[in-house]
Design a protein around this motif. Structure first.
Motif, PDB file in Angstrom:
ATOM      1  N   ILE A 103       0.929  -1.247  -0.150  1.00  0.00           N
ATOM      2  CA  ILE A 103      -0.112  -0.144   0.037  1.00  0.00           C
ATOM      3  C   ILE A 103       0.881   1.274  -0.080  1.00  0.00           C
ATOM      4  O   ILE A 103       1.746   1.270   1.067  1.00  0.00           O
ATOM      5  CB  ILE A 103      -0.853   0.037   1.125  1.00  0.00           C
ATOM      6  N   MET A 104       0.710   2.268  -0.894  1.00  0.00           N
ATOM      7  CA  MET A 104       1.623   3.370  -1.055  1.00  0.00           C
ATOM      8  C   MET A 104       0.676   4.780  -1.481  1.00  0.00           C
ATOM      9  O   MET A 104      -0.278   4.409  -2.333  1.00  0.00           O
ATOM     10  CB  MET A 104       2.809   2.967  -1.721  1.00  0.00           C
ATOM     11  N   GLY A 105       1.264   5.763  -1.278  1.00  0.00           N
ATOM     12  CA  GLY A 105       0.548   7.011  -1.685  1.00  0.00           C
ATOM     13  C   GLY A 105       1.057   7.061  -2.903  1.00  0.00           C
ATOM     14  O   GLY A 105       2.343   6.645  -3.264  1.00  0.00           O
ATOM     15  N   GLU A 106       0.434   8.001  -3.691  1.00  0.00           N
ATOM     16  CA  GLU A 106       0.702   8.361  -5.019  1.00  0.00           C
ATOM     17  C   GLU A 106       1.985   9.120  -5.092  1.00  0.00           C
ATOM     18  O   GLU A 106       2.641   9.117  -6.159  1.00  0.00           O
ATOM     19  CB  GLU A 106      -0.597   9.036  -5.617  1.00  0.00           C
ATOM     20  N   ASP A 107       2.179   9.904  -4.139  1.00  0.00           N
ATOM     21  CA  ASP A 107       3.324  10.715  -4.168  1.00  0.00           C
ATOM     22  C   ASP A 107       4.789   9.619  -3.853  1.00  0.00           C
ATOM     23  O   ASP A 107       5.647  10.215  -4.573  1.00  0.00           O
ATOM     24  CB  ASP A 107       3.431  11.566  -2.709  1.00  0.00           C
ATOM     25  N   VAL A 129      -2.527   1.756  -4.682  1.00  0.00           N
ATOM     26  CA  VAL A 129      -2.099   3.148  -4.529  1.00  0.00           C
ATOM     27  C   VAL A 129      -3.023   3.858  -4.252  1.00  0.00           C
ATOM     28  O   VAL A 129      -4.331   4.127  -4.824  1.00  0.00           O
ATOM     29  CB  VAL A 129      -1.355   3.668  -5.963  1.00  0.00           C
ATOM     30  N   TYR A 130      -3.065   4.865  -3.152  1.00  0.00           N
ATOM     31  CA  TYR A 130      -4.114   5.885  -2.644  1.00  0.00           C
ATOM     32  C   TYR A 130      -3.754   7.129  -3.093  1.00  0.00           C
ATOM     33  O   TYR A 130      -2.629   7.497  -3.319  1.00  0.00           O
ATOM     34  CB  TYR A 130      -4.506   5.487  -1.269  1.00  0.00           C
ATOM     35  N   PRO A 131      -4.902   8.041  -3.295  1.00  0.00           N
ATOM     36  CA  PRO A 131      -4.446   9.413  -4.174  1.00  0.00           C
ATOM     37  C   PRO A 131      -3.804  10.367  -3.000  1.00  0.00           C
ATOM     38  O   PRO A 131      -3.805  10.215  -1.771  1.00  0.00           O
ATOM     39  CB  PRO A 131      -5.716  10.046  -4.325  1.00  0.00           C
ATOM     40  N   ARG A 132      -2.888  11.091  -3.251  1.00  0.00           N
ATOM     41  CA  ARG A 132      -2.287  12.267  -2.440  1.00  0.00           C
ATOM     42  C   ARG A 132      -2.204  13.587  -3.111  1.00  0.00           C
ATOM     43  O   ARG A 132      -2.494  13.435  -4.234  1.00  0.00           O
ATOM     44  CB  ARG A 132      -0.793  11.929  -2.374  1.00  0.00           C
ATOM     45  N   PRO A 133      -2.343  14.757  -2.237  1.00  0.00           N
ATOM     46  CA  PRO A 133      -2.442  15.953  -3.035  1.00  0.00           C
ATOM     47  C   PRO A 133      -1.318  16.446  -3.867  1.00  0.00           C
ATOM     48  O   PRO A 133      -0.496  15.917  -3.517  1.00  0.00           O
ATOM     49  CB  PRO A 133      -2.772  16.915  -1.681  1.00  0.00           C
ATOM     50  N   ASN A 134      -1.502  17.108  -4.775  1.00  0.00           N
ATOM     51  CA  ASN A 134      -0.596  17.963  -5.582  1.00  0.00           C
ATOM     52  C   ASN A 134       0.431  16.830  -6.345  1.00  0.00           C
ATOM     53  O   ASN A 134       1.414  17.083  -6.031  1.00  0.00           O
ATOM     54  CB  ASN A 134       0.174  18.780  -4.973  1.00  0.00           C
ATOM     55  N   PRO A 152     -10.068   8.600   0.767  1.00  0.00           N
ATOM     56  CA  PRO A 152     -10.234   9.979   1.013  1.00  0.00           C
ATOM     57  C   PRO A 152      -8.826  10.858   0.841  1.00  0.00           C
ATOM     58  O   PRO A 152      -7.686  10.454   0.993  1.00  0.00           O
ATOM     59  CB  PRO A 152     -10.666  10.123   2.462  1.00  0.00           C
ATOM     60  N   LEU A 153      -8.888  12.001   0.071  1.00  0.00           N
ATOM     61  CA  LEU A 153      -7.759  12.679  -0.045  1.00  0.00           C
ATOM     62  C   LEU A 153      -7.398  13.236   1.258  1.00  0.00           C
ATOM     63  O   LEU A 153      -7.904  14.504   1.601  1.00  0.00           O
ATOM     64  CB  LEU A 153      -7.921  13.621  -1.295  1.00  0.00           C
ATOM     65  N   LEU A 154      -6.223  12.964   1.906  1.00  0.00           N
ATOM     66  CA  LEU A 154      -6.015  13.639   3.383  1.00  0.00           C
ATOM     67  C   LEU A 154      -4.719  14.174   3.066  1.00  0.00           C
ATOM     68  O   LEU A 154      -3.619  13.643   2.668  1.00  0.00           O
ATOM     69  CB  LEU A 154      -6.050  12.669   4.117  1.00  0.00           C
ATOM     70  N   ASP A 155      -4.465  15.204   4.143  1.00  0.00           N
ATOM     71  CA  ASP A 155      -3.105  15.986   4.202  1.00  0.00           C
ATOM     72  C   ASP A 155      -2.918  16.289   5.401  1.00  0.00           C
ATOM     73  O   ASP A 155      -2.702  17.500   5.863  1.00  0.00           O
ATOM     74  CB  ASP A 155      -3.376  17.176   3.064  1.00  0.00           C
ATOM     75  N   ILE A 156      -2.849  15.069   6.346  1.00  0.00           N
ATOM     76  CA  ILE A 156      -2.473  15.510   7.606  1.00  0.00           C
ATOM     77  C   ILE A 156      -1.087  14.913   7.805  1.00  0.00           C
ATOM     78  O   ILE A 156      -0.734  13.904   7.366  1.00  0.00           O
ATOM     79  CB  ILE A 156      -3.282  14.425   8.640  1.00  0.00           C
TER      80      ILE A 156
END
Length: 190
Positions: A103-107, A129-134, A152-156
């Motif tokens: 499991i990894m973030g798109e970034d 792959v899960y979505p990441r901002p920008n 969910p698109l999270l940026d914590i």
């Protein structure tokens, strides 16, 4: 069983990590998600990194009420820094009855080519792959081993949380209550 492996320093584990793990465990074909607490990320040099056993304990406290989420210290006994390919190999040998998915973030996918033996990871394992901002489009977007999952698109950020603690600000709702109490009790990140 099909197990999703969610690697991280979890310094500290926060609601973003929990929401992603839970989403992957319940909204995909995964049976469980294991949080792999990394003693040292080869790409991060972090002076405020807590001892791995403290971070493992925070993960255990955060996921205690969810039977589909597990905490793993598999990397604690491995050479440091730990590389994902080595951990995947150890887990696949130790738990040959399971199928493992990364499991990894798109970034992270954007800079995946920098990972040790990334070709072998793509050859033998699936990436969820899960979505990441920008995040811009990347070369592995259409790879057969890469599957994009809705989440969910999270940026914590753990950095934000550590800075908030250092500056005497509230971290309520950013981490589980059990984790917040543990951080306060131990005087972490001050």
């Amino acid at each position: 069983m099909k197990i999703g492996l969610f690697f991280g320093s979890f310094n500290p584990i926060h609601m973003g990590h929990l929401i992603i793990g839970n989403t992957m465990a319940y909204n995909t074909d995964l049976d469980e998600v294991w949080y792999i607490v990394s003693p040292q990320n080869p790409f991060k040099k972090n002076k405020s990194l807590l001892h791995e056993f403290d971070r493992l304990e925070m993960v255990e406290k955060a996921i205690a009420d969810n039977f589909k989420l597990k905490a793993s210290d598999i990397e604690f006994s491995m050479p440091k820094p730990s590389y994902t390919i080595d951990t995947l190999t150890v887990l696949s040998e130790k738990f040959s009855q399971h199928e493992f998915v990364l499991i990894m973030g798109e970034d992270n996918l954007v800079q995946f080519r920098n990972w040790k033996n990334y070709e072998k990871i793509l050859e033998y394992y699936q990436l969820y792959v899960y979505p990441r901002p920008n995040t811009d489009p990347h070369e592995f977007e259409n790879h057969t081993s890469v599957k994009f999952e809705e989440a969910p698109l999270l940026d914590i950020s753990a950095t934000y949380i550590r800075n908030a603690i250092k500056n005497g600000k509230s971290i309520r709702y950013m981490v589980k209550e059990e984790v917040e109490k543990f951080i306060e009790l131990k005087g972490f990140y001050l």
